[in-house]
Design a protein around this motif. Structure first.
Motif, PDB file in Angstrom:
ATOM      1  N   ARG A  40       0.824  -1.212   0.000  1.00 38.77           N
ATOM      2  CA  ARG A  40       0.000   0.000   0.000  1.00 38.77           C
ATOM      3  C   ARG A  40       0.854   1.255   0.000  1.00 38.77           C
ATOM      4  O   ARG A  40       0.544   2.242  -0.661  1.00 38.77           O
ATOM      5  CB  ARG A  40      -0.933   0.001   1.210  1.00 38.77           C
ATOM      6  N   ARG A  41       1.967   1.198   0.757  1.00 40.38           N
ATOM      7  CA  ARG A  41       2.848   2.350   0.766  1.00 40.38           C
ATOM      8  C   ARG A  41       3.446   2.564  -0.621  1.00 40.38           C
ATOM      9  O   ARG A  41       3.635   3.694  -1.076  1.00 40.38           O
ATOM     10  CB  ARG A  41       3.970   2.172   1.796  1.00 40.38           C
ATOM     11  N   ALA A  42       3.683   1.471  -1.319  1.00 37.60           N
ATOM     12  CA  ALA A  42       4.258   1.579  -2.663  1.00 37.60           C
ATOM     13  C   ALA A  42       3.332   2.372  -3.587  1.00 37.60           C
ATOM     14  O   ALA A  42       3.776   3.276  -4.304  1.00 37.60           O
ATOM     15  CB  ALA A  42       4.521   0.184  -3.220  1.00 37.60           C
ATOM     16  N   SER A  43       2.049   2.046  -3.544  1.00 34.02           N
ATOM     17  CA  SER A  43       1.098   2.770  -4.395  1.00 34.02           C
ATOM     18  C   SER A  43       1.043   4.243  -4.018  1.00 34.02           C
ATOM     19  O   SER A  43       1.064   5.122  -4.878  1.00 34.02           O
ATOM     20  CB  SER A  43      -0.303   2.176  -4.250  1.00 34.02           C
ATOM     21  N   ARG A  44       0.992   4.483  -2.709  1.00 33.03           N
ATOM     22  CA  ARG A  44       0.953   5.872  -2.258  1.00 33.03           C
ATOM     23  C   ARG A  44       2.181   6.635  -2.727  1.00 33.03           C
ATOM     24  O   ARG A  44       2.111   7.754  -3.212  1.00 33.03           O
ATOM     25  CB  ARG A  44       0.876   5.912  -0.723  1.00 33.03           C
ATOM     26  N   TRP A  45       3.314   5.974  -2.570  1.00 35.16           N
ATOM     27  CA  TRP A  45       4.569   6.603  -2.947  1.00 35.16           C
ATOM     28  C   TRP A  45       4.569   6.942  -4.441  1.00 35.16           C
ATOM     29  O   TRP A  45       4.938   8.022  -4.855  1.00 35.16           O
ATOM     30  CB  TRP A  45       5.731   5.643  -2.618  1.00 35.16           C
ATOM     31  N   TYR A  46       4.076   6.008  -5.250  1.00 35.78           N
ATOM     32  CA  TYR A  46       4.064   6.217  -6.697  1.00 35.78           C
ATOM     33  C   TYR A  46       3.162   7.394  -7.064  1.00 35.78           C
ATOM     34  O   TYR A  46       3.502   8.243  -7.875  1.00 35.78           O
ATOM     35  CB  TYR A  46       3.580   4.944  -7.394  1.00 35.78           C
ATOM     36  N   TRP A  47       2.006   7.444  -6.383  1.00 36.93           N
ATOM     37  CA  TRP A  47       1.100   8.557  -6.628  1.00 36.93           C
ATOM     38  C   TRP A  47       1.743   9.899  -6.259  1.00 36.93           C
ATOM     39  O   TRP A  47       1.605  10.888  -6.983  1.00 36.93           O
ATOM     40  CB  TRP A  47      -0.187   8.381  -5.821  1.00 36.93           C
ATOM     41  N   THR A  48       2.425   9.907  -5.100  1.00 42.07           N
ATOM     42  CA  THR A  48       3.094  11.142  -4.689  1.00 42.07           C
ATOM     43  C   THR A  48       4.072  11.601  -5.761  1.00 42.07           C
ATOM     44  O   THR A  48       4.159  12.787  -6.103  1.00 42.07           O
ATOM     45  CB  THR A  48       3.854  10.918  -3.373  1.00 42.07           C
ATOM     46  N   GLN A  49       4.826  10.640  -6.286  1.00 40.74           N
ATOM     47  CA  GLN A  49       5.784  10.972  -7.338  1.00 40.74           C
ATOM     48  C   GLN A  49       5.066  11.589  -8.547  1.00 40.74           C
ATOM     49  O   GLN A  49       5.524  12.568  -9.133  1.00 40.74           O
ATOM     50  CB  GLN A  49       6.545   9.711  -7.765  1.00 40.74           C
ATOM     51  N   ALA A  50       3.916  10.991  -8.895  1.00 41.47           N
ATOM     52  CA  ALA A  50       3.177  11.488 -10.069  1.00 41.47           C
ATOM     53  C   ALA A  50       2.715  12.922  -9.841  1.00 41.47           C
ATOM     54  O   ALA A  50       2.838  13.784 -10.714  1.00 41.47           O
ATOM     55  CB  ALA A  50       1.990  10.582 -10.349  1.00 41.47           C
ATOM     56  N   ILE A  51       2.184  13.173  -8.642  1.00 43.35           N
ATOM     57  CA  ILE A  51       1.659  14.512  -8.371  1.00 43.35           C
ATOM     58  C   ILE A  51       2.791  15.533  -8.330  1.00 43.35           C
ATOM     59  O   ILE A  51       2.689  16.626  -8.893  1.00 43.35           O
ATOM     60  CB  ILE A  51       0.841  14.499  -7.067  1.00 43.35           C
ATOM     61  N   HIS A  52       3.921  15.129  -7.708  1.00 41.94           N
ATOM     62  CA  HIS A  52       5.048  16.054  -7.645  1.00 41.94           C
ATOM     63  C   HIS A  52       5.656  16.321  -9.009  1.00 41.94           C
ATOM     64  O   HIS A  52       6.298  17.341  -9.220  1.00 41.94           O
ATOM     65  CB  HIS A  52       6.107  15.524  -6.683  1.00 41.94           C
ATOM     66  N   ALA A  53       5.437  15.417  -9.932  1.00 41.64           N
ATOM     67  CA  ALA A  53       6.019  15.606 -11.268  1.00 41.64           C
ATOM     68  C   ALA A  53       5.333  16.744 -12.014  1.00 41.64           C
ATOM     69  O   ALA A  53       5.893  17.300 -12.954  1.00 41.64           O
ATOM     70  CB  ALA A  53       5.904  14.310 -12.068  1.00 41.64           C
ATOM     71  N   LEU A  54       4.104  17.089 -11.582  1.00 37.89           N
ATOM     72  CA  LEU A  54       3.356  18.114 -12.324  1.00 37.89           C
ATOM     73  C   LEU A  54       4.089  19.451 -12.317  1.00 37.89           C
ATOM     74  O   LEU A  54       4.175  20.122 -13.326  1.00 37.89           O
ATOM     75  CB  LEU A  54       1.953  18.281 -11.731  1.00 37.89           C
ATOM     76  N   GLY A  55       4.632  19.859 -11.174  1.00 38.04           N
ATOM     77  CA  GLY A  55       5.267  21.172 -11.066  1.00 38.04           C
ATOM     78  C   GLY A  55       6.486  21.332 -11.955  1.00 38.04           C
ATOM     79  O   GLY A  55       6.454  22.074 -12.936  1.00 38.04           O
ATOM     80  N   PRO A  56       7.580  20.594 -11.632  1.00 40.15           N
ATOM     81  CA  PRO A  56       8.812  20.775 -12.398  1.00 40.15           C
ATOM     82  C   PRO A  56       8.624  20.483 -13.878  1.00 40.15           C
ATOM     83  O   PRO A  56       9.191  21.177 -14.730  1.00 40.15           O
ATOM     84  CB  PRO A  56       9.779  19.760 -11.781  1.00 40.15           C
ATOM     85  N   SER A  57       7.756  19.497 -14.186  1.00 42.70           N
ATOM     86  CA  SER A  57       7.602  19.146 -15.590  1.00 42.70           C
ATOM     87  C   SER A  57       6.967  20.274 -16.371  1.00 42.70           C
ATOM     88  O   SER A  57       7.363  20.575 -17.492  1.00 42.70           O
ATOM     89  CB  SER A  57       6.738  17.902 -15.724  1.00 42.70           C
ATOM     90  N   ALA A  58       5.982  20.911 -15.746  1.00 48.99           N
ATOM     91  CA  ALA A  58       5.311  22.007 -16.436  1.00 48.99           C
ATOM     92  C   ALA A  58       6.317  23.108 -16.766  1.00 48.99           C
ATOM     93  O   ALA A  58       6.335  23.641 -17.871  1.00 48.99           O
ATOM     94  CB  ALA A  58       4.197  22.559 -15.568  1.00 48.99           C
ATOM     95  N   ARG A  59       7.199  23.407 -15.778  1.00 45.83           N
ATOM     96  CA  ARG A  59       8.186  24.456 -16.023  1.00 45.83           C
ATOM     97  C   ARG A  59       9.102  24.077 -17.184  1.00 45.83           C
ATOM     98  O   ARG A  59       9.406  24.883 -18.038  1.00 45.83           O
ATOM     99  CB  ARG A  59       9.014  24.692 -14.763  1.00 45.83           C
ATOM    100  N   ARG A  60       9.496  22.807 -17.177  1.00 44.39           N
ATOM    101  CA  ARG A  60      10.408  22.395 -18.253  1.00 44.39           C
ATOM    102  C   ARG A  60       9.745  22.450 -19.610  1.00 44.39           C
ATOM    103  O   ARG A  60      10.336  22.837 -20.591  1.00 44.39           O
ATOM    104  CB  ARG A  60      10.919  20.988 -17.977  1.00 44.39           C
ATOM    105  N   HIS A  61       8.463  22.055 -19.649  1.00 47.03           N
ATOM    106  CA  HIS A  61       7.774  22.081 -20.938  1.00 47.03           C
ATOM    107  C   HIS A  61       7.673  23.485 -21.476  1.00 47.03           C
ATOM    108  O   HIS A  61       7.831  23.726 -22.654  1.00 47.03           O
ATOM    109  CB  HIS A  61       6.367  21.504 -20.785  1.00 47.03           C
ATOM    110  N   LEU A  62       7.474  24.429 -20.563  1.00 51.32           N
ATOM    111  CA  LEU A  62       7.330  25.807 -21.020  1.00 51.32           C
ATOM    112  C   LEU A  62       8.647  26.333 -21.562  1.00 51.32           C
ATOM    113  O   LEU A  62       8.680  27.029 -22.560  1.00 51.32           O
ATOM    114  CB  LEU A  62       6.852  26.698 -19.876  1.00 51.32           C
ATOM    115  N   SER A  63       9.734  25.989 -20.876  1.00 52.15           N
ATOM    116  CA  SER A  63      10.985  26.597 -21.311  1.00 52.15           C
ATOM    117  C   SER A  63      11.565  25.882 -22.521  1.00 52.15           C
ATOM    118  O   SER A  63      12.193  26.501 -23.355  1.00 52.15           O
ATOM    119  CB  SER A  63      11.990  26.617 -20.161  1.00 52.15           C
ATOM    120  N   SER A  64      11.336  24.560 -22.618  1.00 51.40           N
ATOM    121  CA  SER A  64      12.006  23.931 -23.743  1.00 51.40           C
ATOM    122  C   SER A  64      11.189  22.806 -24.331  1.00 51.40           C
ATOM    123  O   SER A  64      11.382  22.405 -25.460  1.00 51.40           O
ATOM    124  CB  SER A  64      13.331  23.348 -23.264  1.00 51.40           C
ATOM    125  N   GLY A  65      10.261  22.335 -23.575  1.00 48.04           N
ATOM    126  CA  GLY A  65       9.854  20.965 -23.640  1.00 48.04           C
ATOM    127  C   GLY A  65       8.920  20.461 -24.677  1.00 48.04           C
ATOM    128  O   GLY A  65       9.117  20.582 -25.883  1.00 48.04           O
TER     129      GLY A  65
END
Lengths: 880, 109
Positions: A40-65
């Motif tokens: 169960r912790r594994a699923s939670r952890w994976y979800w956290t990673q997915a949600i945290h990916a939204l921020g930095p990824s959006a910035r990267r897409h805007l600048s170059s991505g």
């Protein structure tokens, strides 16, 4: 043992393509590792990673991505490209701005009225409750009320004790009373509330307390809660106010609390303007039975409100209420209850008119976008060489399309900003013109929601006209564009422009026809005769305190007042319990002698007006049969009434009304006259059966409206009226001073408002599509000037060429017109609820619309097409 | 972009230095989390690595896909000479700021 699929999908979507592969691999590896010890912790952890990916990824897409690299760069290119075309930008923004502005202004109204929650905590669970009575459906007088009958106090207490669907329920009523401590006597709006009301609405107190349980009903104490606004304006925000006594209709009430500023509750039963507020709240029962406040089961005068338990279905609460309201009295199946969310009740009839405006302004915006799209399409063909160069230098089609879309979006945002500014100016005017029953504030702040709306509409529009030209650009043609400067490949763009024009013409027909329909309906409405002569009549409401005036004293007060006023030459004064179109009125049940009905709810019912004899003559209401009320009719032993034509027709269809006897209030009345019908509150409604009771035998003699036909100015007449009233009683407040004509014209304010706005939309649509037609024709000629030049050189006549050009453009125009007529027929059906005396497919409105557009549209095409006759073959060919 | 490093970049470079040839997404993330006590997402790690790589402070190579990774390739990272210089510069800057400083003395009462 695989990661959550949705989370992985999110990661796949947001991770930079360069990183996708190994980042997903890393995540999977770590996920499996954690999964061994704690799935169960594994699923939670994976979800956290997915949600945290939204921020930095959006910035990267805007600048170059992910958009393919160089988004910022392309945006700069788009801005640069637009700066090279200031004319295009100016025209586009000037076209879009007003369109978006109008849409935003309409949105801000819709937002305020329809979308915002009511200003109470948990307001989405607030519910209104009504009694319903099936037998009243379709009744001449009672139909509008059949499913909005209020509650009586005993019904409320039964309901409150036994219900299980609500956290709390409450009732309230609204009355006008006079405050008379010192200074000028003032009419105040008094709310009579059950003790539960203010806590239920989460009312906050500025000082003191609200009512507590038990402070209501037959033993209610004389206490009052005062609005912040009255406390500030009348009592100068006196800090020691709580605990003092105010005098309401000559009764002393101890002030126990002051509400926080801004609290208000709109009564649903009566029209209430934007500034409506209860000035004072007193407990139900505190006025006392002897003063006319009856707490009987039959007095259904209170509006009920409840806070539904979370998750409780409305229909369950409704069935429960139906059982409890009916009590043991009603015959089974005759009474029911109707519950609806308070928001829906408050919005009520405002929804459809607002949706009408939203639809109208939406069409207008589409037409405006059409013009810009047309311009952009033309630009795209003009820029073929530029685009082809880019393609040759390695820019992919995607990249080029993206730049075009970005240019469109940039224009859209600029238009949106201008639109927001236009809306800021426009919405104030809109709100002032709007009918008061929408209960709008005078102005709205240009808040974030409204600004966001403008920008979103702008972006949406930009997307439309940014992508439109993009679709006409093909890879193959991009290469071709470098070889030849003009010719063949632009056919697609021209076709697209023509499609745009066809649609614009069609939409304009719809708007013009709708405007014409509403206009004709309004004319019909305003030409409807109300049944009395409103010219030169001044009205004012006088309410005598029941404590100070006995019934007979009230009668003589009004008689003396009217006699005093009549003594003045050129003045004809009278008094009535409810002026037509004043929003007031009331009906009574009665018995026809010889045809008595025992069941109270099946007794005949008609509007009842208390009048001073002379009322019909003063209001110029014609006599149909018998006689008018006379001064001698005050004779107590032989009471008489006069009935309206519709009442005579409804209850004595054989024509035997005159001389008939009716029974009400433990007394028999003889019908001595039949007068013509008068419309009472709505020009679009048929007249309602009405009977007129002379003041001397009426129950209500304290609260009347004085009507004064005069030959001077309204100001002078109002002064004369005040002087006459205050000579008899200087402490009497005079309220609701108005002219009968203004009451009449206020009743058509809502349709006037709709018609005005739709006409403005229609005229702007006409202007925009004219510009569109002109522009497309002009550009078409410019594009083909080489061909025309050669034709001229080969001996073609310019008149022949003109006919050729006209033929093509007029053809497109006629297609648009035909489509528009179809659209207008559909729109007419949708408008039918707003129409009075005009058929939804009214041929006149349709001809006006198509006729206007044909004249203006063909003229625009003609003027543009005339350029072809001025072409000189030599110049054209030399230019190539 | 100037030569300075933000905190995440410093943490990532230090992790690369500590991990040597074993540095890839998972280990870098875990090293920062366990040693610095700083929860960090894989996306943030890759965003930083991407910037560092473009500034030539780190370099990378791909290795073959494995089943434990759902059949996906692994990207290894290594500190470059410029990366070492940048880390040292950052360290020096910090050291100079700390030099002779007694925070207990300047704590407001």
């Amino acid at each position: 043992m695989t990661p959550p699929r949705i989370a992985r999908w999110i990661l796949y979507a947001v991770l930079h393509p360069d990183d996708r592969e190994h980042a997903l691999g890393d995540l999977e590896e770590e996920f499996r590792h954690i999964h061994l010890t704690d799935p169960r912790r594994a699923s939670r952890w994976y979800w956290t990673q997915a949600i945290h990916a939204l921020g930095p990824s959006a910035r990267r897409h805007l600048s170059s991505g992910m958009l393919g690299g160089g988004f910022v760069h392309d945006f700069r290119l788009a801005v640069r490209a637009l700066r090279r075309r200031p004319g295009l930008v100016a025209i586009s923004v000037a076209t879009l701005g007003p369109g978006i502005g109008a849409a935003t202004a309409v949105f801000s109204v819709a937002d305020l009225v329809l979308l915002r929650p009511l200003p109470y905590p948990e307001s989405e669970r607030l519910v209104s409750a009504w009694n319903t009575y099936d037998e009243w459906r379709g009744h001449e007088v009672l139909d509008p009320f059949w499913d909005r009958i209020g509650l009586s106090y005993p019904e409320y207490t039964d309901w409150r004790e036994e219900q299980a669907s609500f956290e709390e329920v409450a009732i309230y009523g609204t009355a006008l009373m006079s405050v008379t401590e010192d200074g000028e006597p003032t009419r105040v709006t008094v709310g009579r509330a059950s003790a539960s009301l203010l806590p239920l609405l989460g009312a906050e107190m500025q000082a003191g307390r609200a009512f507590t349980t038990g402070e209501e009903g037959p033993d209610a104490p004389r206490i009052a809660v005062v609005s912040y606004e009255l406390w500030r304006d009348r009592y100068g925000a006196d800090p020691g106010f709580v605990g003092s006594t105010i005098i309401l209709d000559d009764l002393g009430f101890e002030v126990v609390g002051i509400l926080a500023s801004g609290f208000r509750l709109r009564p649903l039963g009566a029209p209430a303007g934007p500034d409506f507020r209860h000035d004072v709240w007193i407990p139900i029962g505190s006025i006392g039975e002897t003063r006319g406040e009856d707490l009987d089961r039959g007095n259904h005068s209170y509006e009920a409100i409840g806070l539904l338990r979370d998750g409780r279905p409305l229909d369950v609460a409704e069935s429960e209420a139906a059982l409890l309201f009916a009590g043991s009295e009603a015959a089974p199946g005759t009474r029911w209850a109707r519950l609806d969310y308070r928001k829906a009740e408050e919005v009520g009839g405002a929804t459809d008119p607002i949706l009408l405006l939203v639809a109208g302004v939406g069409l207008l915006l589409l037409i405006a976008c059409g013009n810009v799209a047309s311009l952009m399409l033309n630009e795209a063909t003009n820029r073929r060489r530029e685009l082809a160069t880019k393609a040759a230098l390695g820019a992919g089609r995607r990249r080029i399309l993206r730049q075009l879309v970005l240019e469109g979006l940039t224009l859209g945002v600029l238009g949106g900003l201008l639109g927001a500014a236009v809306a800021r100016l426009g919405s104030g005017a809109l709100m002032r013109l709007a009918p008061t029953d929408l209960a709008l504030p005078d102005s709205t702040p240009l808040d974030l929601r409204v600004l966001l709306f403008s920008l979103t509409v702008g972006l949406g529009a930009g997307l439309v006209f940014g992508t439109a030209p993009a679709f006409t650009v093909r890879q193959r043609e991009l290469v071709g564009g470098l070889r030849g400067a003009s010719g063949g490949g632009t056919a697609e763009a021209r076709r697209a422009q023509r499609v745009v024009v066809v649609l614009q013409v069609a939409l304009s027909v719809v708007l013009l026809a709708s405007g014409a329909l509403l206009g004709r309906s309004l004319t019909r409405l305003e030409n409807t005769r109300p049944g009395f002569d409103a010219d030169g009549v001044l009205t004012a409401r006088l309410s005598l305190p029941t404590g100070r005036y006995s019934t007979d004293e009230a009668t003589s007060f009004f008689r003396t007042l009217v006699d005093d006023l009549d003594a003045n030459a050129n003045v004809e004064a009278t008094a009535v319990s409810a002026m037509p179109f004043s929003g007031r009125g009331g009906s009574s049940s009665f018995q026809i002698v010889g045809r008595e009905v025992q069941d109270r709810e099946k007794q005949p019912e008609a509007h009842r007006r208390t009048v001073l004899p002379g009322y019909h003559q003063a209001m110029r209401i014609p006599l149909v049969a018998g006689r008018y009320l006379g001064r001698d009719d005050r004779v107590f032993e032989a009471p008489v009434v006069v009935v309206s034509q519709s009442m005579a027709d409804t209850y004595w269809p054989d024509g035997s009304a005159l001389g008939a006897r009716i029974f009400r209030d433990r007394r028999e009345f003889e019908v001595v006259g039949i007068v013509a019908d008068v419309l009472h509150g709505d020009l679009a409604e048929p007249p309602r059966p009405t009977f007129y009771v002379p003041l001397a035998v009426a129950e209500n003699r304290h609260d009347l409206t004085l009507a004064m036909r005069h030959a001077t100015t309204n100001t002078a007449a109002a002064q004369a009226l005040r002087a006459a009233v205050w000579e008899i009683d200087a402490s009497l407040p005079i309220s609701e001073v108005a002219t009968a004509s203004s009451l009449l014209s206020d009743s058509t304010r809502a349709p006037r408002f709709r018609t005005l706005l739709m006409s403005v939309f229609a005229v702007v649509a006409l202007a925009l599509s004219t510009v569109g037609l002109f522009g497309v024709t002009t550009r078409m000629i410019a594009k083909r000037s080489q061909e025309y030049g050669i034709r001229l050189a080969l001996g073609a006549r310019s008149l022949g060429l003109l006919a050729h050009v006209l033929g093509r453009e007029v053809q497109a125009f006629l297609v648009g017109l035909a489509l528009g007529v179809l659209g207008a027929l559909v729109a007419g059906g949708a408008l039918s609820g707003f129409l009075f005396g005009v058929a939804p497919r009214d041929p006149v409105a349709l001809s006006v619309a198509t006729g206007t557009l044909t004249v203006v549209g063909i003229a625009a095409i003609m003027v543009a097409a005339l350029r072809v006759t001025r072409l000189s073959p030599v110049d054209v060919i030399r230019a190539e | 972009m100037s030569g300075t490093l933000n905190e995440t970049e410093q943490l990532v470079l230090l992790a690369l230095a500590r991990l040597g040839t074993g540095a890839y997404g998972v280990t870098v993330r875990q090293e920062i989390e366990s040693r610095a006590g700083r929860p960090v997402s894989i996306a943030a790690v890759y965003a930083a690595l991407d910037r560092l790589e473009r500034r030539d402070l780190a370099s990378s190579w791909l290795s073959a896909p494995t089943a434990a990774r759902g059949g996906r390739a692994k990207k290894h990272f290594r500190l470059t000479a410029a990366g070492i210089d940048a880390l040292e510069a950052a360290r020096k800057a910090m050291d100079r700021m700390w030099e002779g400083l007694d925070l207990r003395a300047s704590r407001p009462r």
